[in-house]
Design a protein around this motif. Structure first.
Motif, PDB file in Angstrom:
ATOM      1  N   ARG A 183       0.806  -1.228   0.000  1.00  0.00           N
ATOM      2  CA  ARG A 183       0.000   0.000   0.000  1.00  0.00           C
ATOM      3  C   ARG A 183       0.835   1.274   0.000  1.00  0.00           C
ATOM      4  O   ARG A 183       0.670   2.114  -0.869  1.00  0.00           O
ATOM      5  CB  ARG A 183      -0.948  -0.043   1.189  1.00  0.00           C
ATOM      6  CG  ARG A 183      -2.151   0.793   0.958  1.00  0.00           C
ATOM      7  CD  ARG A 183      -2.994   0.882   2.215  1.00  0.00           C
ATOM      8  NE  ARG A 183      -3.938   1.940   2.082  1.00  0.00           N
ATOM      9  CZ  ARG A 183      -5.237   1.793   1.908  1.00  0.00           C
ATOM     10  NH1 ARG A 183      -5.733   0.580   1.836  1.00  0.00           N
ATOM     11  NH2 ARG A 183      -6.029   2.828   1.791  1.00  0.00           N
ATOM     12  N   THR A 205     -10.539   2.531   7.501  1.00  0.00           N
ATOM     13  CA  THR A 205      -9.737   2.534   6.274  1.00  0.00           C
ATOM     14  C   THR A 205     -10.580   2.051   5.101  1.00  0.00           C
ATOM     15  O   THR A 205     -10.618   2.676   4.038  1.00  0.00           O
ATOM     16  CB  THR A 205      -8.522   1.613   6.429  1.00  0.00           C
ATOM     17  OG1 THR A 205      -7.838   1.939   7.610  1.00  0.00           O
ATOM     18  CG2 THR A 205      -7.598   1.733   5.252  1.00  0.00           C
ATOM     19  N   GLN A 206     -11.275   0.935   5.327  1.00  0.00           N
ATOM     20  CA  GLN A 206     -12.122   0.416   4.262  1.00  0.00           C
ATOM     21  C   GLN A 206     -13.235   1.396   3.931  1.00  0.00           C
ATOM     22  O   GLN A 206     -13.544   1.632   2.752  1.00  0.00           O
ATOM     23  CB  GLN A 206     -12.773  -0.900   4.722  1.00  0.00           C
ATOM     24  CG  GLN A 206     -11.815  -1.966   5.159  1.00  0.00           C
ATOM     25  CD  GLN A 206     -11.189  -2.667   3.991  1.00  0.00           C
ATOM     26  OE1 GLN A 206     -11.821  -2.818   2.956  1.00  0.00           O
ATOM     27  NE2 GLN A 206      -9.956  -3.078   4.134  1.00  0.00           N
ATOM     28  N   PHE A 207     -13.809   1.953   4.986  1.00  0.00           N
ATOM     29  CA  PHE A 207     -14.909   2.895   4.811  1.00  0.00           C
ATOM     30  C   PHE A 207     -14.466   4.067   3.958  1.00  0.00           C
ATOM     31  O   PHE A 207     -15.132   4.471   2.999  1.00  0.00           O
ATOM     32  CB  PHE A 207     -15.338   3.370   6.202  1.00  0.00           C
ATOM     33  CG  PHE A 207     -16.662   4.047   6.232  1.00  0.00           C
ATOM     34  CD1 PHE A 207     -16.757   5.427   6.197  1.00  0.00           C
ATOM     35  CD2 PHE A 207     -17.821   3.302   6.288  1.00  0.00           C
ATOM     36  CE1 PHE A 207     -17.978   6.045   6.236  1.00  0.00           C
ATOM     37  CE2 PHE A 207     -19.050   3.921   6.328  1.00  0.00           C
ATOM     38  CZ  PHE A 207     -19.127   5.294   6.310  1.00  0.00           C
ATOM     39  N   HIS A 237     -14.038   3.305   0.222  1.00  0.00           N
ATOM     40  CA  HIS A 237     -15.279   3.300  -0.547  1.00  0.00           C
ATOM     41  C   HIS A 237     -15.861   4.693  -0.669  1.00  0.00           C
ATOM     42  O   HIS A 237     -16.395   5.079  -1.706  1.00  0.00           O
ATOM     43  CB  HIS A 237     -16.288   2.359   0.117  1.00  0.00           C
ATOM     44  CG  HIS A 237     -15.944   0.922  -0.049  1.00  0.00           C
ATOM     45  ND1 HIS A 237     -15.924   0.311  -1.277  1.00  0.00           N
ATOM     46  CD2 HIS A 237     -15.594  -0.020   0.843  1.00  0.00           C
ATOM     47  CE1 HIS A 237     -15.577  -0.953  -1.125  1.00  0.00           C
ATOM     48  NE2 HIS A 237     -15.381  -1.175   0.151  1.00  0.00           N
ATOM     49  N   THR A 250     -13.958   6.616  -3.244  1.00  0.00           N
ATOM     50  CA  THR A 250     -14.301   6.144  -4.581  1.00  0.00           C
ATOM     51  C   THR A 250     -15.642   6.709  -5.011  1.00  0.00           C
ATOM     52  O   THR A 250     -15.809   7.168  -6.151  1.00  0.00           O
ATOM     53  CB  THR A 250     -14.372   4.606  -4.608  1.00  0.00           C
ATOM     54  OG1 THR A 250     -13.200   4.086  -4.005  1.00  0.00           O
ATOM     55  CG2 THR A 250     -14.486   4.105  -6.023  1.00  0.00           C
ATOM     56  N   HIS A 252      -7.427   8.151  -8.577  1.00  0.00           N
ATOM     57  CA  HIS A 252      -6.713   6.997  -8.051  1.00  0.00           C
ATOM     58  C   HIS A 252      -7.653   5.971  -7.450  1.00  0.00           C
ATOM     59  O   HIS A 252      -7.491   4.774  -7.634  1.00  0.00           O
ATOM     60  CB  HIS A 252      -5.738   7.452  -6.952  1.00  0.00           C
ATOM     61  CG  HIS A 252      -4.647   8.292  -7.497  1.00  0.00           C
ATOM     62  ND1 HIS A 252      -3.328   7.946  -7.435  1.00  0.00           N
ATOM     63  CD2 HIS A 252      -4.692   9.469  -8.145  1.00  0.00           C
ATOM     64  CE1 HIS A 252      -2.606   8.881  -8.001  1.00  0.00           C
ATOM     65  NE2 HIS A 252      -3.404   9.815  -8.435  1.00  0.00           N
ATOM     66  N   HIS A 263     -10.759   5.420  -7.953  1.00  0.00           N
ATOM     67  CA  HIS A 263     -11.600   4.750  -8.930  1.00  0.00           C
ATOM     68  C   HIS A 263     -10.861   3.564  -9.534  1.00  0.00           C
ATOM     69  O   HIS A 263     -11.363   2.446  -9.605  1.00  0.00           O
ATOM     70  CB  HIS A 263     -11.985   5.752 -10.016  1.00  0.00           C
ATOM     71  CG  HIS A 263     -12.842   5.176 -11.075  1.00  0.00           C
ATOM     72  ND1 HIS A 263     -14.211   5.263 -11.059  1.00  0.00           N
ATOM     73  CD2 HIS A 263     -12.540   4.474 -12.184  1.00  0.00           C
ATOM     74  CE1 HIS A 263     -14.710   4.656 -12.105  1.00  0.00           C
ATOM     75  NE2 HIS A 263     -13.722   4.171 -12.817  1.00  0.00           N
ATOM     76  N   ARG A 289     -11.906  -4.990  -7.806  1.00  0.00           N
ATOM     77  CA  ARG A 289     -13.068  -5.779  -8.209  1.00  0.00           C
ATOM     78  C   ARG A 289     -12.677  -6.806  -9.258  1.00  0.00           C
ATOM     79  O   ARG A 289     -13.142  -7.944  -9.228  1.00  0.00           O
ATOM     80  CB  ARG A 289     -14.184  -4.875  -8.710  1.00  0.00           C
ATOM     81  CG  ARG A 289     -15.090  -4.439  -7.563  1.00  0.00           C
ATOM     82  CD  ARG A 289     -16.306  -3.708  -8.022  1.00  0.00           C
ATOM     83  NE  ARG A 289     -15.997  -2.362  -8.452  1.00  0.00           N
ATOM     84  CZ  ARG A 289     -16.346  -1.873  -9.634  1.00  0.00           C
ATOM     85  NH1 ARG A 289     -17.022  -2.604 -10.480  1.00  0.00           N
ATOM     86  NH2 ARG A 289     -16.015  -0.647  -9.966  1.00  0.00           N
ATOM     87  N   LYS A 321     -10.948  -9.562  -7.513  1.00  0.00           N
ATOM     88  CA  LYS A 321     -11.850 -10.428  -6.766  1.00  0.00           C
ATOM     89  C   LYS A 321     -12.622 -11.334  -7.711  1.00  0.00           C
ATOM     90  O   LYS A 321     -12.805 -12.516  -7.459  1.00  0.00           O
ATOM     91  CB  LYS A 321     -12.812  -9.540  -5.982  1.00  0.00           C
ATOM     92  CG  LYS A 321     -13.714 -10.304  -5.061  1.00  0.00           C
ATOM     93  CD  LYS A 321     -14.312  -9.364  -4.039  1.00  0.00           C
ATOM     94  CE  LYS A 321     -15.635  -9.935  -3.583  1.00  0.00           C
ATOM     95  NZ  LYS A 321     -16.353  -9.046  -2.719  1.00  0.00           N
ATOM     96  N   LYS A 356     -13.534 -15.507  -1.371  1.00  0.00           N
ATOM     97  CA  LYS A 356     -14.605 -14.537  -1.196  1.00  0.00           C
ATOM     98  C   LYS A 356     -14.400 -13.659   0.020  1.00  0.00           C
ATOM     99  O   LYS A 356     -15.138 -12.735   0.237  1.00  0.00           O
ATOM    100  CB  LYS A 356     -15.928 -15.290  -1.034  1.00  0.00           C
ATOM    101  CG  LYS A 356     -16.399 -15.910  -2.299  1.00  0.00           C
ATOM    102  CD  LYS A 356     -17.903 -16.184  -2.242  1.00  0.00           C
ATOM    103  CE  LYS A 356     -18.299 -17.219  -3.244  1.00  0.00           C
ATOM    104  NZ  LYS A 356     -18.913 -18.398  -2.657  1.00  0.00           N
ATOM    105  N   PRO A 358     -13.586 -10.923   2.318  1.00  0.00           N
ATOM    106  CA  PRO A 358     -13.090  -9.551   2.183  1.00  0.00           C
ATOM    107  C   PRO A 358     -12.015  -9.245   3.223  1.00  0.00           C
ATOM    108  O   PRO A 358     -11.895  -9.931   4.226  1.00  0.00           O
ATOM    109  CB  PRO A 358     -14.335  -8.682   2.434  1.00  0.00           C
ATOM    110  CG  PRO A 358     -15.353  -9.571   2.982  1.00  0.00           C
ATOM    111  CD  PRO A 358     -14.940 -10.984   2.845  1.00  0.00           C
ATOM    112  N   LEU A 398     -11.558  -6.983   5.435  1.00  0.00           N
ATOM    113  CA  LEU A 398     -11.928  -6.625   6.801  1.00  0.00           C
ATOM    114  C   LEU A 398     -12.147  -7.872   7.638  1.00  0.00           C
ATOM    115  O   LEU A 398     -11.694  -7.975   8.776  1.00  0.00           O
ATOM    116  CB  LEU A 398     -13.191  -5.766   6.780  1.00  0.00           C
ATOM    117  CG  LEU A 398     -13.680  -5.266   8.127  1.00  0.00           C
ATOM    118  CD1 LEU A 398     -12.630  -4.431   8.793  1.00  0.00           C
ATOM    119  CD2 LEU A 398     -14.944  -4.450   7.942  1.00  0.00           C
ATOM    120  N   ILE A 399     -12.821  -8.822   7.044  1.00  0.00           N
ATOM    121  CA  ILE A 399     -13.101 -10.049   7.784  1.00  0.00           C
ATOM    122  C   ILE A 399     -11.811 -10.824   8.028  1.00  0.00           C
ATOM    123  O   ILE A 399     -11.606 -11.374   9.108  1.00  0.00           O
ATOM    124  CB  ILE A 399     -14.119 -10.901   7.003  1.00  0.00           C
ATOM    125  CG1 ILE A 399     -15.429 -10.139   6.916  1.00  0.00           C
ATOM    126  CG2 ILE A 399     -14.314 -12.237   7.670  1.00  0.00           C
ATOM    127  CD1 ILE A 399     -16.550 -10.910   6.311  1.00  0.00           C
TER     128      ILE A 399
END
Lengths: 766, 218
Positions: A135, A479-481, A484, A487, A498, A500, A507, A510, A524, A526, A528-529
């Motif tokens: 990252r 961070t995930q929030f 999104h 985006t 960037h 986008h 995606r 994935k 599958k 994600p 966060l999980i």
């Protein structure tokens, strides 16, 4: 290796003088001749045959020396805090070289270029590439590329050009040095060296941004160096470079860098694909990682592409997929081996540098050497300042003056420069020895002076250090929030920025790639999980490590439990809320039982077969045994007061990795198979959930006595207040299970991994 | 647009620039985009934003659209939402995503952090009562994981709970078993995200863009 050869050859001669008959006898036997006048001598009970094992023996001796040195330095804390390890190792090399010279033998050229580029360098680069924090690297890729490409070019031409100008000055006796060799020298010496940077920066714990800038630069400038080196070397014979050659050079650069990355990526994908099928042969999983990476390096070197970039690309590409596929133990193995090999390599490189310095030959020229050192410093500073000025126009987080200083000061040269110089043809470059001397002096200067002073300077300038804080789940969620959210905002603005593209790439990844490269249903999950499961797993391990989890909740009042955040529905019955108190004696008893069960279970382990580890848990009919473990785990988790979570599905990557492959007492869940076996539904997270702990059947069967270990009550299904207390009397079973469960995790913990930290959160270095 | 209109808009833009802190060029670009989205009308409604196809893949779609119509983000100190927004309101919401200038004082940096974190807080706090309750947090995490299938839904609750627990532990520390932690207040929110360098992360580079790169986005 000539060195040891010489030493031991002399030893051999000495021995021969002592026992001539034995040696002669042994050589007779070795040659398997049947001489006609062979006279039977006494059977040699003990003989010495050094030549047989010479080469591996010498190699092992060097590695042993390197490792012992490393050990030694860490036993003297004062020394290692002042002087960076790399300096000490070079000094050791100097001493060893000096000893050899004193012994009258010829010091061998140990830093042979083949040895260096094919054996010593790859482990270090692979280690860096595999654990590259993607990252921050990608966020700063523009800056890094600017420094790596434009910065190195600037350095090369500045140093080379000015050196040529200086050489032309009367009185320096250097006028025979042509322009092209000077430029070649400039290109060799201008590249920042990843080995040296790693070695020094490892100890100063600087903040992530600066670390990734300097380190990324040192990795990516390899392509530039390769192209410049070959370009000037080729045309030094011809004596001139036409504009056509320059154009070809640029094209060559693109091919070298992009080709290297492509080769690396292909091998990375192959490795990821292979790891998809390794679920039945867990033992050789780490091997694939190493072999594919090494082959990527060799393939790139074969075509004169940038081997370093290939290795980085291979490691970075394969990592997310391989990690999702391989078992936990393989994961630890890969990490350990990489760290070990890279550490030994680094140590050896520095020692060899010292030895090579003593070996010579040297051609000292005050002007040349001093001008080189000064020019390198000056050009680096000017380069960094100039480039930062341009880069800051495009960066959001600007680089301050302090940052620029550290980037400039951290541009260390190292063994790559020396090896490249060593490769030069003696006939084509008569001033090779002078070049080598200058290169060595520059390396010494940067490693000793800059390496030693950078730490106090960092403290003096109060540069931001690496943040030690562990990632919290709130930060991860946000961070995930934020990703999104940003985006979405970009989409609303209609600007394809960037976020986008990053979102699109994710995606795509994935949807298509993960499906191919990751086995089972794990693709599958994600991020966060995955993060959450990892955290949960770690906490469970910590719990067990802290002595079997016999916590006295009432004695630790600062904990906040689930009760506090659940909205109250009914007033809780007081009795059920009270956590059981233990007397000291009771506690001891419990501990004793746990310990004895630990030993009992260890003896029950299956014999270890080299070819197969424990068979896939889903296939075996071990349901009872395994279910017991599962329940114990749930108990432990609840006792921690932290996590109350439905157990992860068996297919989740972290849970699969938690399957300690060599341990039958594995730590995982099993889908309930039959009615005969009582199942445990653990879903205490929601007050409205109809499920709650249902261990009543199990426990009543055992008819346990004694007090519970702070277990939760098997509540009636309709009401629950979050976690409930188990009535006293169900403890025994829990204790036994505690004992049985511990070995499972103890085995996992018995080989002390490098650290329990999340590798993803870690920067390069442990 | 006629000459008089452009003169009027110039003046307006200057006014807006002063108030929201954008540059004239940025306001010009954003205005063009606003016109595109609102189909050349003066106001933007939810349907206009909802019709952007690129947002369909975004799990936070509904929240983002709501954020534009949330009165708290429009510098009106009342709760509730509006039905349509004008260009000025559009700019106000966008201004939360401006990057931090290079040389700002500690105070200004803190103010910027609070502003951005307030925006995030408002997105979570859907009933505008000033705290993020467990239910609201759960819903937020569920939305985040909504594209992840069934695995997401099961663990979303657990993740939200663990996160809440973490907040309670860090902000309240010791709690008796009978005490109840109502929810995350804004101050708590600031505290747990202390190490989260939001002033550098929560920005969109588009604000330096030129119109050539603007797509229709529909």
């Amino acid at each position: 290796m000539l060195l040891s050869r010489m030493v031991f050859a002399s030893l051999l001669q000495y021995l021969e003088r002592l026992h001539p008959s034995q040696i002669a006898n042994e050589s007779c036997l070795a040659s398997h001749h049947v001489h006609p006048n062979y006279t039977k001598k006494a059977f040699p009970v003990l003989s010495l045959d050094y030549h047989h094992i010479q080469v591996p023996f010498e190699i092992s001796l060097w590695v042993l020396l390197a490792s012992l040195m490393k050990l030694g330095f860490h036993l003297i804390p004062q020394l290692s805090s002042i002087v960076p390890e790399s300096c000490l190792l070079i000094v050791v090399g100097l001493l060893v070289g000096g000893l050899i010279k004193l012994a009258g033998e010829e010091v061998p050229p140990v830093l042979d270029s083949n040895l260096f580029f094919l054996c010593l360098l790859p482990p270090i680069i692979l280690d860096a590439g595999y654990f590259l924090p993607i990252r921050p690297f990608m966020e700063n890729i523009g800056t890094i590329l600017m420094f790596a490409v434009v910065g190195t070019l600037w350095n090369a031409f500045f140093v080379g050009g000015l050196l040529y100008a200086v050489c032309q000055i009367e009185g320096t006796y250097l006028s025979q040095v042509e322009l092209l060799p000077c430029l070649l020298f400039g290109s060799i010496i201008s590249a920042v060296d990843p080995v040296a940077v790693l070695a020094v920066f490892e100890e100063i714990h600087i903040n992530e941004l600066l670390h990734i800038l300097v380190f990324g630069e040192s990795l990516l400038n390899d392509a530039v160096t390769v192209v410049l080196y070959h370009l000037f070397e080729e045309y030094s014979g011809a004596g001139e470079v036409t504009p056509m050659d320059v154009v070809l050079g640029v094209i060559c650069f693109l091919i070298v860098s992009l080709g290297g990355i492509a080769v690396g990526a292909i091998y990375g994908i192959l490795a990821a694909f292979t790891s998809r099928f390794t679920s039945h042969t867990r033992v050789i999983e780490p091997l694939f990682v190493f072999v594919y990476s090494y082959m990527a390096y060799l393939s790139a070197e074969m075509f004169h592409l940038s081997g370093i970039m290939a290795l980085i690309a291979c490691g970075a590409v394969m990592r997310p997929y391989v990690e999702a596929n391989i078992s936990h133990k393989s994961h630890t193995t890969v990490k350990y081996f990489l760290k070990m090999w890279s550490s030994v390599s680094e140590t050896l490189i520095f020692i060899f540098l010292g030895v090579a310095t003593v070996a010579g030959p040297h051609a000292w020229n005050w002007t040349f050497v001093s001008v080189t050192v000064i020019l390198c410093l000056v050009s680096r500073v000017i380069g960094v300042v100039g480039l930062t000025f341009i880069i800051n126009k495009f960066r959001i987080v600007k680089l301050t003056t302090k940052d620029q200083f550290i980037v400039a000061y951290g541009g260390l040269r190292g063994a790559i420069a020396f090896s490249l110089g060593y490769l030069l043809d003696k006939n084509l470059f008569p001033m090779r020895t002078m070049f080598l001397t200058a290169i060595i002096t520059e390396i010494f200067f940067t490693v000793f002076v800059q390496g030693m002073t950078i730490k106090p300077l960092v403290d003096l300038l109060a540069v931001k250090k690496k943040q030690e804080a562990k990632r919290s789940i709130n930060e991860e969620i946000h961070t995930q929030f934020l990703d999104h959210l940003l985006t979405g905002i970009e989409d609303i603005c209609g600007h394809y920025g960037h976020h986008h593209w990053k979102d699109k790439l994710n995606r795509f990844n994935k949807k298509y790639i993960k499906k191919c490269l990751i086995a089972g249903e794990r693709y599958k999950e994600p991020q966060l999980i995955a993060f959450y499961h990892k955290m949960e797993f770690k906490q469970a391990i910590e719990l067990v490590e802290s002595g079997g989890g016999v916590k006295l909740p009432s004695a630790v009042p600062s904990q906040v439990s689930m009760q506090n955040i659940q909205p109250k529905k009914l007033p809780p019955p007081v009795a059920e809320r009270a956590l059981p108190q233990f007397t000291k004696g009771r506690e001891e008893e419990i501990r004793k039982i746990l310990r004895s069960n630990l030993q009992k279970t260890r003896q029950r382990l299956r014999s270890y077969n080299r070819h197969t580890l424990v068979a896939d848990p889903f296939e075996d009919g071990w349901n009872d045994f395994i279910l017991k473990k599962q329940r114990l785990i749930e108990l432990e988790k609840k006792m921690s007061n932290y996590l109350t979570v439905p157990g992860a599905t068996p297919d989740s990557p972290t849970m699969c990795r938690a399957r300690l492959a060599s341990d039958p007492n594995a730590f995982y869940n099993i889908k309930a198979s039959s009615d005969g076996v009582p199942t445990i539904q653990v879903d205490l997270a929601s007050p409205q959930s109809p499920d709650s702990v249902n261990m009543l059947n199990e426990f009543s069967k055992r008819g346990a006595t004694g007090q519970g270990l702070g277990q939760r009550e098997g509540a009636d299904r309709d009401e629950d207040q979050g976690l409930m207390m188990k009535p006293a009397g169900k403890g025994e079973k829990g204790e036994e299970e505690g004992g049985n469960k511990n070995p499972g995790l103890m085995r996992c913990l018995s080989d002390p991994g490098p650290s329990n930290e999340d590798e993803e959160d870690e920067p390069f270095l442990p | 647009m006629g000459a008089s209109q452009s003169a009027r808009t110039e003046h307006e833009f200057q006014d807006l620039a002063d108030r929201t802190g954008f540059s004239l060029e940025q306001i010009g670009n954003l205005n063009k985009r606003f016109r595109q989205l609102s189909k050349n009308e003066e106001t933007l409604s939810r349907q206009d934003l909802a019709s952007i196809s690129a947002l369909d893949n975004n799990p936070l779609r509904a929240q983002i659209i709501n954020a534009f119509f949330d009165k708290r983000n429009l510098r009106q100190n009342e709760a509730g939402t509006v039905q349509v927004i004008g260009f000025e309101e559009f700019l106000m919401v966008m201004s939360h995503f401006r990057p931090a200038a290079m040389h700002i004082t500690e105070e200004e940096r803190e103010k910027l952090r609070r502003e951005k974190l307030r925006f995030l807080f408002n997105m979570h706090d859907t009933d505008s009562d000033g705290t993020i309750t467990l239910e609201e947090y759960r819903r937020a995490v569920e939305e985040l994981l909504s594209k992840a299938g069934t695995i997401g839904q099961e663990t979303a609750k657990a993740i939200a709970d663990a996160a809440m627990l973490e907040v309670a532990s860090t902000t309240r520390g010791k709690m008796e078993p009978d005490e109840f932690y109502e929810g995350i207040t804004f101050e708590n929110f600031l505290q747990i995200l202390k190490t989260f360098d939001i002033e550098t992360r929560m920005h969109v580079r588009f604000l330096n863009m030129d119109t050539a790169t603007m797509r229709c986005g529909k």
